[in-house]
Design a protein around this motif. Sequence first.
Motif, PDB file in Angstrom:
ATOM      1  N   LEU A  23     -28.246  81.731  12.767  1.00  0.00           N
ATOM      2  CA  LEU A  23     -28.809  82.070  11.462  1.00  0.00           C
ATOM      3  C   LEU A  23     -27.938  81.598  10.301  1.00  0.00           C
ATOM      4  CD1 LEU A  23     -29.956  85.740  12.213  1.00  0.00           C
ATOM      5  CD2 LEU A  23     -31.347  83.649  12.264  1.00  0.00           C
ATOM      6  N   ILE A  24     -26.791  80.986  10.608  1.00  0.00           N
ATOM      7  CA  ILE A  24     -25.855  80.545   9.585  1.00  0.00           C
ATOM      8  C   ILE A  24     -26.054  79.055   9.324  1.00  0.00           C
ATOM      9  CG2 ILE A  24     -23.426  80.323   8.925  1.00  0.00           C
ATOM     10  CD1 ILE A  24     -24.212  83.235   9.254  1.00  0.00           C
ATOM     11  N   TYR A  25     -26.199  78.704   8.059  1.00  0.00           N
ATOM     12  CA  TYR A  25     -26.391  77.305   7.659  1.00  0.00           C
ATOM     13  C   TYR A  25     -25.491  76.981   6.476  1.00  0.00           C
ATOM     14  CZ  TYR A  25     -30.643  76.975  10.455  1.00  0.00           C
ATOM     15  OH  TYR A  25     -31.534  76.945  11.490  1.00  0.00           O
ATOM     16  N   VAL A  26     -25.083  75.718   6.387  1.00  0.00           N
ATOM     17  CA  VAL A  26     -24.437  75.205   5.185  1.00  0.00           C
ATOM     18  C   VAL A  26     -25.487  74.362   4.476  1.00  0.00           C
ATOM     19  CG1 VAL A  26     -22.602  73.792   4.217  1.00  0.00           C
ATOM     20  CG2 VAL A  26     -22.179  75.090   6.295  1.00  0.00           C
ATOM     21  N   ILE A  27     -25.796  74.726   3.257  1.00  0.00           N
ATOM     22  CA  ILE A  27     -26.790  74.019   2.453  1.00  0.00           C
ATOM     23  C   ILE A  27     -26.048  73.289   1.345  1.00  0.00           C
ATOM     24  CG2 ILE A  27     -28.837  74.261   1.006  1.00  0.00           C
ATOM     25  CD1 ILE A  27     -29.261  75.211   3.876  1.00  0.00           C
ATOM     26  N   ARG A  28     -26.378  72.023   1.155  1.00  0.00           N
ATOM     27  CA  ARG A  28     -25.784  71.239   0.072  1.00  0.00           C
ATOM     28  C   ARG A  28     -26.891  70.741  -0.849  1.00  0.00           C
ATOM     29  NH1 ARG A  28     -23.023  70.194   4.728  1.00  0.00           N
ATOM     30  NH2 ARG A  28     -20.773  70.378   4.637  1.00  0.00           N
ATOM     31  N   GLY A  29     -26.571  70.659  -2.115  1.00  0.00           N
ATOM     32  CA  GLY A  29     -27.554  70.162  -3.070  1.00  0.00           C
ATOM     33  C   GLY A  29     -26.946  70.072  -4.450  1.00  0.00           C
ATOM     34  N   ASN A  30     -27.803  70.076  -5.451  1.00  0.00           N
ATOM     35  CA  ASN A  30     -27.367  70.047  -6.850  1.00  0.00           C
ATOM     36  C   ASN A  30     -27.840  71.312  -7.546  1.00  0.00           C
ATOM     37  OD1 ASN A  30     -26.268  67.403  -6.696  1.00  0.00           O
ATOM     38  ND2 ASN A  30     -28.319  66.568  -6.859  1.00  0.00           N
ATOM     39  N   ASN A  31     -27.002  71.830  -8.421  1.00  0.00           N
ATOM     40  CA  ASN A  31     -27.417  72.992  -9.198  1.00  0.00           C
ATOM     41  C   ASN A  31     -28.180  72.529 -10.437  1.00  0.00           C
ATOM     42  OD1 ASN A  31     -25.462  72.210 -11.072  1.00  0.00           O
ATOM     43  ND2 ASN A  31     -24.030  73.830 -10.516  1.00  0.00           N
ATOM     44  N   SER A  32     -28.549  73.450 -11.290  1.00  0.00           N
ATOM     45  CA  SER A  32     -29.363  73.127 -12.466  1.00  0.00           C
ATOM     46  C   SER A  32     -28.624  72.241 -13.471  1.00  0.00           C
ATOM     47  CB  SER A  32     -29.839  74.416 -13.148  1.00  0.00           C
ATOM     48  OG  SER A  32     -28.724  75.185 -13.552  1.00  0.00           O
ATOM     49  N   ARG A  33     -27.297  72.166 -13.363  1.00  0.00           N
ATOM     50  CA  ARG A  33     -26.512  71.294 -14.259  1.00  0.00           C
ATOM     51  C   ARG A  33     -26.234  69.931 -13.629  1.00  0.00           C
ATOM     52  NH1 ARG A  33     -23.510  76.497 -15.137  1.00  0.00           N
ATOM     53  NH2 ARG A  33     -22.476  75.879 -13.225  1.00  0.00           N
ATOM     54  N   GLY A  34     -26.809  69.715 -12.430  1.00  0.00           N
ATOM     55  CA  GLY A  34     -26.624  68.431 -11.758  1.00  0.00           C
ATOM     56  C   GLY A  34     -25.341  68.327 -10.952  1.00  0.00           C
ATOM     57  N   GLU A  35     -24.580  69.415 -10.839  1.00  0.00           N
ATOM     58  CA  GLU A  35     -23.340  69.405 -10.062  1.00  0.00           C
ATOM     59  C   GLU A  35     -23.661  69.542  -8.577  1.00  0.00           C
ATOM     60  OE1 GLU A  35     -20.226  71.811 -12.787  1.00  0.00           O
ATOM     61  OE2 GLU A  35     -21.942  72.977 -12.084  1.00  0.00           O
ATOM     62  N   ARG A  36     -22.851  68.901  -7.739  1.00  0.00           N
ATOM     63  CA  ARG A  36     -22.970  69.092  -6.295  1.00  0.00           C
ATOM     64  C   ARG A  36     -22.477  70.499  -5.967  1.00  0.00           C
ATOM     65  NH1 ARG A  36     -26.246  66.819  -3.384  1.00  0.00           N
ATOM     66  NH2 ARG A  36     -24.946  66.886  -1.550  1.00  0.00           N
ATOM     67  N   VAL A  37     -23.234  71.204  -5.130  1.00  0.00           N
ATOM     68  CA  VAL A  37     -22.882  72.561  -4.724  1.00  0.00           C
ATOM     69  C   VAL A  37     -23.150  72.740  -3.235  1.00  0.00           C
ATOM     70  CG1 VAL A  37     -23.260  73.634  -6.979  1.00  0.00           C
ATOM     71  CG2 VAL A  37     -25.169  73.412  -5.396  1.00  0.00           C
ATOM     72  N   TRP A  38     -22.507  73.731  -2.659  1.00  0.00           N
ATOM     73  CA  TRP A  38     -22.730  74.091  -1.256  1.00  0.00           C
ATOM     74  C   TRP A  38     -22.885  75.603  -1.167  1.00  0.00           C
ATOM     75  CZ3 TRP A  38     -19.232  77.592   0.360  1.00  0.00           C
ATOM     76  CH2 TRP A  38     -18.007  77.614  -0.297  1.00  0.00           C
ATOM     77  N   TYR A  39     -23.590  76.022  -0.129  1.00  0.00           N
ATOM     78  CA  TYR A  39     -23.802  77.444   0.149  1.00  0.00           C
ATOM     79  C   TYR A  39     -23.681  77.676   1.643  1.00  0.00           C
ATOM     80  CZ  TYR A  39     -26.198  77.513  -4.374  1.00  0.00           C
ATOM     81  OH  TYR A  39     -26.526  77.384  -5.693  1.00  0.00           O
ATOM     82  N   TYR A  40     -22.957  78.695   2.042  1.00  0.00           N
ATOM     83  CA  TYR A  40     -23.072  79.229   3.403  1.00  0.00           C
ATOM     84  C   TYR A  40     -24.105  80.341   3.284  1.00  0.00           C
ATOM     85  CZ  TYR A  40     -19.209  77.207   6.105  1.00  0.00           C
ATOM     86  OH  TYR A  40     -18.402  76.377   6.822  1.00  0.00           O
ATOM     87  N   VAL A  41     -25.159  80.245   4.064  1.00  0.00           N
ATOM     88  CA  VAL A  41     -26.197  81.262   4.010  1.00  0.00           C
ATOM     89  C   VAL A  41     -26.462  81.839   5.392  1.00  0.00           C
ATOM     90  CG1 VAL A  41     -27.306  80.195   2.017  1.00  0.00           C
ATOM     91  CG2 VAL A  41     -28.132  79.650   4.296  1.00  0.00           C
ATOM     92  N   GLN A  42     -26.948  83.056   5.398  1.00  0.00           N
ATOM     93  CA  GLN A  42     -27.389  83.720   6.626  1.00  0.00           C
ATOM     94  C   GLN A  42     -28.881  83.982   6.459  1.00  0.00           C
ATOM     95  OE1 GLN A  42     -26.000  87.777   7.339  1.00  0.00           O
ATOM     96  NE2 GLN A  42     -25.400  87.056   9.361  1.00  0.00           N
ATOM     97  N   VAL A  43     -29.663  83.244   7.247  1.00  0.00           N
ATOM     98  CA  VAL A  43     -31.119  83.334   7.142  1.00  0.00           C
ATOM     99  C   VAL A  43     -31.597  84.651   7.742  1.00  0.00           C
ATOM    100  CG1 VAL A  43     -33.300  82.219   7.759  1.00  0.00           C
ATOM    101  CG2 VAL A  43     -31.288  80.822   7.271  1.00  0.00           C
TER     102      VAL A  43
END
Length: 92
Positions: A23-43
Amino acid sequence: MPKPEKPVFRTFTDRVLSKRTDLIYVIRGNNSRGERVWYYVQVLPPKLKEFKVALESGNLKVTEFAKILYHGVGENPTEEVRQIMIRDYNCS
Protein backbone atom coordinates in the motif's frame (compact mmCIF):
# COMPACT_ATOMS: atom_id res chain seq x y z
CA MET A 1 20.84 16.01 12.63
CA PRO A 2 18.91 14.25 15.44
CA LYS A 3 17.58 10.80 14.75
CA PRO A 4 13.79 10.86 14.14
CA GLU A 5 11.69 9.12 16.73
CA LYS A 6 9.74 5.99 15.95
CA PRO A 7 6.17 6.87 15.05
CA VAL A 8 3.38 6.35 17.48
CA PHE A 9 0.75 4.32 15.66
CA ARG A 10 -2.40 5.70 17.22
CA THR A 11 -4.77 2.91 16.35
CA PHE A 12 -4.74 -0.80 15.74
CA THR A 13 -5.55 -0.06 12.10
CA ASP A 14 -2.46 2.17 11.80
CA ARG A 15 -0.29 -0.64 13.18
CA VAL A 16 -1.75 -3.19 10.76
CA LEU A 17 -1.48 -0.89 7.75
CA SER A 18 2.16 -0.10 8.58
CA LYS A 19 2.94 -3.75 7.71
CA ARG A 20 1.23 -3.54 4.29
CA THR A 21 4.13 -2.58 2.02
CA ASP A 22 1.87 -3.15 -1.01
CA LEU A 23 0.00 0.00 0.00
CA ILE A 24 3.07 2.26 0.09
CA TYR A 25 3.96 4.27 -3.02
CA VAL A 26 6.38 7.04 -3.92
CA ILE A 27 4.60 9.54 -6.15
CA ARG A 28 6.54 12.15 -8.11
CA GLY A 29 5.16 15.12 -9.97
CA ASN A 30 4.93 18.90 -10.03
CA ASN A 31 3.16 21.09 -7.52
CA SER A 32 1.03 24.11 -8.40
CA ARG A 33 4.17 26.29 -8.63
CA GLY A 34 5.77 23.93 -11.14
CA GLU A 35 8.34 22.56 -8.66
CA ARG A 36 9.26 18.88 -8.69
CA VAL A 37 7.83 17.17 -5.61
CA TRP A 38 7.63 13.67 -4.15
CA TYR A 39 5.23 12.00 -1.73
CA TYR A 40 5.38 8.77 0.23
CA VAL A 41 1.76 7.73 0.47
CA GLN A 42 -0.16 4.88 2.07
CA VAL A 43 -3.13 3.97 -0.09
CA LEU A 44 -6.36 3.14 1.68
CA PRO A 45 -7.09 -0.56 0.96
CA PRO A 46 -10.62 -0.06 -0.43
CA LYS A 47 -9.27 2.59 -2.82
CA LEU A 48 -6.27 0.64 -4.17
CA LYS A 49 -7.82 -0.33 -7.50
CA GLU A 50 -9.10 3.20 -8.18
CA PHE A 51 -5.72 4.62 -7.13
CA LYS A 52 -3.88 2.47 -9.67
CA VAL A 53 -6.24 3.56 -12.46
CA ALA A 54 -5.81 7.24 -11.54
CA LEU A 55 -2.04 6.81 -11.26
CA GLU A 56 -1.81 5.34 -14.76
CA SER A 57 -4.03 8.09 -16.19
CA GLY A 58 -1.76 10.77 -14.75
CA ASN A 59 -4.78 12.50 -13.24
CA LEU A 60 -4.27 11.83 -9.55
CA LYS A 61 -5.37 13.77 -6.50
CA VAL A 62 -3.42 11.88 -3.87
CA THR A 63 -5.57 12.78 -0.88
CA GLU A 64 -8.63 11.15 -2.46
CA PHE A 65 -6.95 7.75 -2.28
CA ALA A 66 -4.14 7.86 0.25
CA LYS A 67 -2.68 9.21 3.44
CA ILE A 68 0.45 11.29 2.85
CA LEU A 69 3.21 9.95 5.09
CA TYR A 70 6.08 12.21 3.98
CA HIS A 71 6.58 14.75 1.21
CA GLY A 72 9.15 17.19 -0.06
CA VAL A 73 10.45 19.29 -2.89
CA GLY A 74 12.88 17.70 -5.35
CA GLU A 75 13.04 14.61 -7.49
CA ASN A 76 13.65 12.06 -4.72
CA PRO A 77 13.08 11.62 -1.00
CA THR A 78 16.00 12.49 1.24
CA GLU A 79 18.16 9.74 2.66
CA GLU A 80 16.78 10.51 6.12
CA VAL A 81 13.18 9.95 4.95
CA ARG A 82 14.20 6.76 3.10
CA GLN A 83 15.71 5.42 6.35
CA ILE A 84 12.54 6.27 8.27
CA MET A 85 10.47 4.39 5.66
CA ILE A 86 12.74 1.36 5.95
CA ARG A 87 12.59 1.42 9.74
CA ASP A 88 8.87 2.15 10.16
CA TYR A 89 7.27 0.60 7.08
CA ASN A 90 9.90 -1.92 5.90
CA CYS A 91 10.13 -0.32 2.48
CA SER A 92 12.17 2.32 0.70
